[in-house]
Design a protein around this motif. Structure first.
Motif, PDB file in Angstrom:
ATOM      1  N   GLY A  81      15.723  16.430 -17.793  1.00  0.00           N
ATOM      2  CA  GLY A  81      16.776  15.438 -17.666  1.00  0.00           C
ATOM      3  C   GLY A  81      16.365  14.164 -18.372  1.00  0.00           C
ATOM      4  N   SER A  82      17.201  13.657 -19.281  1.00  0.00           N
ATOM      5  CA  SER A  82      16.764  12.638 -20.236  1.00  0.00           C
ATOM      6  C   SER A  82      16.812  11.228 -19.661  1.00  0.00           C
ATOM      7  N   THR A  83      16.074  11.032 -18.598  1.00  0.00           N
ATOM      8  CA  THR A  83      15.988   9.711 -17.966  1.00  0.00           C
ATOM      9  C   THR A  83      14.557   9.526 -17.470  1.00  0.00           C
ATOM     10  N   GLY A  84      14.319   8.593 -16.555  1.00  0.00           N
ATOM     11  CA  GLY A  84      12.970   8.361 -16.048  1.00  0.00           C
ATOM     12  C   GLY A  84      12.969   8.279 -14.539  1.00  0.00           C
ATOM     13  N   ILE A  85      11.778   8.109 -13.968  1.00  0.00           N
ATOM     14  CA  ILE A  85      11.637   8.065 -12.512  1.00  0.00           C
ATOM     15  C   ILE A  85      11.678   6.633 -11.987  1.00  0.00           C
ATOM     16  N   GLU A  86      11.934   5.654 -12.852  1.00  0.00           N
ATOM     17  CA  GLU A  86      11.809   4.255 -12.451  1.00  0.00           C
ATOM     18  C   GLU A  86      12.788   3.872 -11.335  1.00  0.00           C
ATOM     19  N   VAL A  87      14.073   4.168 -11.523  1.00  0.00           N
ATOM     20  CA  VAL A  87      15.063   3.786 -10.508  1.00  0.00           C
ATOM     21  C   VAL A  87      14.859   4.586  -9.229  1.00  0.00           C
ATOM     22  N   SER A  88      14.477   5.853  -9.364  1.00  0.00           N
ATOM     23  CA  SER A  88      14.162   6.651  -8.169  1.00  0.00           C
ATOM     24  C   SER A  88      13.040   5.997  -7.376  1.00  0.00           C
ATOM     25  N   THR A  89      12.029   5.517  -8.088  1.00  0.00           N
ATOM     26  CA  THR A  89      10.900   4.843  -7.436  1.00  0.00           C
ATOM     27  C   THR A  89      11.332   3.536  -6.795  1.00  0.00           C
ATOM     28  N   VAL A  90      12.170   2.776  -7.503  1.00  0.00           N
ATOM     29  CA  VAL A  90      12.625   1.479  -6.986  1.00  0.00           C
ATOM     30  C   VAL A  90      13.370   1.659  -5.660  1.00  0.00           C
ATOM     31  N   VAL A  91      14.289   2.610  -5.589  1.00  0.00           N
ATOM     32  CA  VAL A  91      15.062   2.788  -4.358  1.00  0.00           C
ATOM     33  C   VAL A  91      14.176   3.344  -3.244  1.00  0.00           C
ATOM     34  N   ALA A  92      13.286   4.275  -3.572  1.00  0.00           N
ATOM     35  CA  ALA A  92      12.405   4.844  -2.549  1.00  0.00           C
ATOM     36  C   ALA A  92      11.483   3.777  -1.963  1.00  0.00           C
ATOM     37  N   THR A  93      10.909   2.931  -2.820  1.00  0.00           N
ATOM     38  CA  THR A  93      10.003   1.889  -2.311  1.00  0.00           C
ATOM     39  C   THR A  93      10.780   0.781  -1.597  1.00  0.00           C
ATOM     40  N   VAL A  97       0.840  -1.206   0.000  1.00  0.00           N
ATOM     41  CA  VAL A  97       0.000   0.000   0.000  1.00  0.00           C
ATOM     42  C   VAL A  97       0.871   1.250   0.000  1.00  0.00           C
ATOM     43  N   CYS A  98       1.871   1.285   0.870  1.00  0.00           N
ATOM     44  CA  CYS A  98       2.760   2.460   0.961  1.00  0.00           C
ATOM     45  C   CYS A  98       3.553   2.648  -0.332  1.00  0.00           C
ATOM     46  N   GLY A  99       4.117   1.548  -0.834  1.00  0.00           N
ATOM     47  CA  GLY A  99       4.909   1.637  -2.060  1.00  0.00           C
ATOM     48  C   GLY A  99       4.068   2.040  -3.252  1.00  0.00           C
ATOM     49  N   ALA A 100       2.867   1.489  -3.366  1.00  0.00           N
ATOM     50  CA  ALA A 100       1.973   1.837  -4.469  1.00  0.00           C
ATOM     51  C   ALA A 100       1.566   3.305  -4.405  1.00  0.00           C
ATOM     52  N   SER A 101       1.265   3.790  -3.227  1.00  0.00           N
ATOM     53  CA  SER A 101       0.878   5.199  -3.068  1.00  0.00           C
ATOM     54  C   SER A 101       2.028   6.122  -3.445  1.00  0.00           C
ATOM     55  N   LEU A 102       3.216   5.776  -2.995  1.00  0.00           N
ATOM     56  CA  LEU A 102       4.391   6.587  -3.303  1.00  0.00           C
ATOM     57  C   LEU A 102       4.652   6.610  -4.808  1.00  0.00           C
ATOM     58  N   ALA A 103       4.644   5.447  -5.438  1.00  0.00           N
ATOM     59  CA  ALA A 103       4.920   5.365  -6.882  1.00  0.00           C
ATOM     60  C   ALA A 103       3.830   6.069  -7.687  1.00  0.00           C
ATOM     61  N   VAL A 125       9.712  -2.936  -3.686  1.00  0.00           N
ATOM     62  CA  VAL A 125      10.104  -2.807  -5.090  1.00  0.00           C
ATOM     63  C   VAL A 125       8.996  -3.329  -6.007  1.00  0.00           C
ATOM     64  N   THR A 126       8.393  -4.446  -5.636  1.00  0.00           N
ATOM     65  CA  THR A 126       7.299  -5.007  -6.433  1.00  0.00           C
ATOM     66  C   THR A 126       6.203  -3.982  -6.657  1.00  0.00           C
ATOM     67  N   ALA A 127       5.799  -3.322  -5.590  1.00  0.00           N
ATOM     68  CA  ALA A 127       4.717  -2.331  -5.698  1.00  0.00           C
ATOM     69  C   ALA A 127       5.129  -1.155  -6.569  1.00  0.00           C
ATOM     70  N   GLY A 128       6.358  -0.674  -6.412  1.00  0.00           N
ATOM     71  CA  GLY A 128       6.814   0.482  -7.172  1.00  0.00           C
ATOM     72  C   GLY A 128       6.797   0.234  -8.669  1.00  0.00           C
ATOM     73  N   VAL A 129       7.403  -0.863  -9.105  1.00  0.00           N
ATOM     74  CA  VAL A 129       7.470  -1.169 -10.539  1.00  0.00           C
ATOM     75  C   VAL A 129       6.087  -1.510 -11.074  1.00  0.00           C
ATOM     76  N   ALA A 130       5.288  -2.205 -10.282  1.00  0.00           N
ATOM     77  CA  ALA A 130       3.933  -2.571 -10.721  1.00  0.00           C
ATOM     78  C   ALA A 130       3.110  -1.334 -11.047  1.00  0.00           C
ATOM     79  N   ILE A 131       3.170  -0.327 -10.207  1.00  0.00           N
ATOM     80  CA  ILE A 131       2.373   0.881 -10.422  1.00  0.00           C
ATOM     81  C   ILE A 131       2.889   1.676 -11.615  1.00  0.00           C
ATOM     82  N   LEU A 132       4.186   1.782 -11.767  1.00  0.00           N
ATOM     83  CA  LEU A 132       4.745   2.567 -12.870  1.00  0.00           C
ATOM     84  C   LEU A 132       4.323   2.024 -14.223  1.00  0.00           C
TER      85      LEU A 132
END
Length: 422
Positions: A115-127, A23-29, A153-160
């Motif tokens: 900045g020519s990248t994405g938020i994916e890795v930022s989300t992965v480390v935060a979650t 729940v926390c990771g999904a909300s954050l992502a 990590v599962t929640a972060g990548v799943a939501i993205l």
């Protein structure tokens, strides 16, 4: 009997806390994804009417990150997924709680300012930090640190990517690098929460096109594309490592930040599609390739080669991000270029959309060393993406093995982390 009761009780607590982390990771992502999308569009639309802004925006974003890092986060640097590997490798080491706001804010600022990248890795480390924090609070048995981090990590990548299965596979394949009963319990619990979250709030895939068909006669071209995609991923890896080392040798912070950020700004000025995660540019080019397939081969190849360069410069200058978005975008453009050549010079009647997806999956697979994650993730980018399951699987597997022959480890792999420690 008593031992079995204790084990079952621990499994039950692990399931409950994994639900909570999900729940926390999904909300954050979810919040980071929506905020970034909104402000990236607004700032890019503004920059289109003010060309000088598009050059200066990356400098504004990365300079803001530099001052935040220096004053708010006490000069503590973000090192991406390597931070998670270090935490898992050294059980006494933890992801400090500041990693949540640090990666969240820095990833947001990096992308919205071009900045020519994405938020994916930022989300992965935060979650992952959410999971690590739950572990530190003794909310489960002491042996479940890896499980709780992987739940986040599962929640972060799943939501993205609106794909619980992709989040589950990424956590297993890239972060945990093994499968056991407790990992299955924690990641599945988090994935179920993510599935419910996606169903309620965000079930729209990244691309709204549909697959019509694919032909076995295209297989030779899929194989050629997979080999090129592996080479593209290795090129990206080498760029990231070389440019990070080059910028790391610059002692003057002002020069380091502005040199990289202005270089990114100049690239975006000439090729606006490089702005931010470039998913919108991919949308536009895919639309043109479907409705009026006359896009320049040199344009497609140029973007495929420049996206990794722009991403590497962004990271070298101090931006926050990783290889997800650049790999998907550059691989898709590479796939479109191969389809163009096949149709223009060999009369192959190839479908550009199919080749864009196979190119994206193959490049991501070689960049992450994660063929299963790439297969499922790319199939979920479209409503009926699984119609391309066989060619995407072929591309992911071929590029994975070929890239390992070209380069023994990837910049975001555990093997690279171990090599760095040595």
């Amino acid at each position: 009997m008593e031992r079995r009761k204790i084990i079952h009780r621990n499994y039950f607590r692990l399931t409950l806390i994994s639900f909570f982390i999900g729940v926390c990771g999904a909300s954050l992502a979810f919040s980071l994804k929506k905020l970034t999308d909104y402000f990236e569009h607004r700032l890019f639309n503004f920059a289109e009417n003010c060309p000088i802004a598009i050059i200066l925006f990356p400098t504004i974003g990365i300079t803001a990150i530099y001052f935040l890092r220096k004053h708010a986060f006490r000069n503590r640097k973000n090192k991406g997924i390597a931070e998670i590997y270090k935490t898992l490798d050294q059980r006494k080491d933890h992801l400090p709680l500041f990693k949540i706001p640090s990666h969240y804010i820095n990833g947001f600022l990096t992308v919205i300012f071009g900045g020519s990248t994405g938020i994916e890795v930022s989300t992965v480390v935060a979650t992952a930090t959410v999971g690590n924090f739950a572990y530190k609070k003794n909310l489960s048995a002491k042996i479940y640190k890896r499980e709780l981090i992987c739940a986040g990590v599962t929640a972060g990548v799943a939501i993205l990517f609106c794909s619980p299965l992709a989040g589950w596979l990424f956590a297993m394949e890239v972060i945990a690098r093994k499968v056991n009963r407790t990992l299955i319990i924690s990641c599945t619990s988090s994935a179920l929460v993510s599935w419910l979250f996606i169903s309620l709030f965000d079930d729209r895939p990244l691309l709204l096109y549909t697959i019509t068909d694919w032909n076995w006669a295209a297989f030779p071209f899929f194989i050629i594309l997979s080999l090129f995609a592996a080479a593209l991923a290795v090129y990206f890896t080498l760029l990231v490592t070389r440019i990070k080392n080059l910028f790391g040798a610059i002692s003057n912070n002002f020069v380091r930040v502005n040199l990289g950020a202005l270089a990114v700004g100049v690239l975006i000025y000439f090729f606006p599609g490089l702005y931010g995660d470039s998913y919108d540019a991919l949308h536009e080019v895919l639309h043109e390739s479907i409705t009026a397939p006359n896009i320049s081969f040199f344009f497609l190849l140029t973007i495929a080669m420049l996206k990794p360069l722009a991403a590497s410069l962004t990271l070298g200058a101090g931006g926050d991000g990783g290889v997800f978005a650049p790999s998907i975008v550059s691989g898709a453009f590479l796939g479109l270029a191969v389809a163009f050549v096949g149709n223009a010079y060999f009369g192959a009647n190839l479908i550009p959309l199919n080749f864009a997806l196979v190119g994206a999956a193959a490049t991501l697979s070689a960049s992450l060393f994660a063929p299963l994650t790439s297969l499922v993730l790319i199939c979920n980018l479209l409503p009926n993406g699984y119609l391309l399951f066989v060619p995407i699987m072929l591309g992911s597997v071929i590029s994975y093995f070929f890239s390992k022959r070209l380069l023994p480890y990837n910049v975001y792999s555990y093997d690279f982390y171990l090599a760095e420690r040595r």
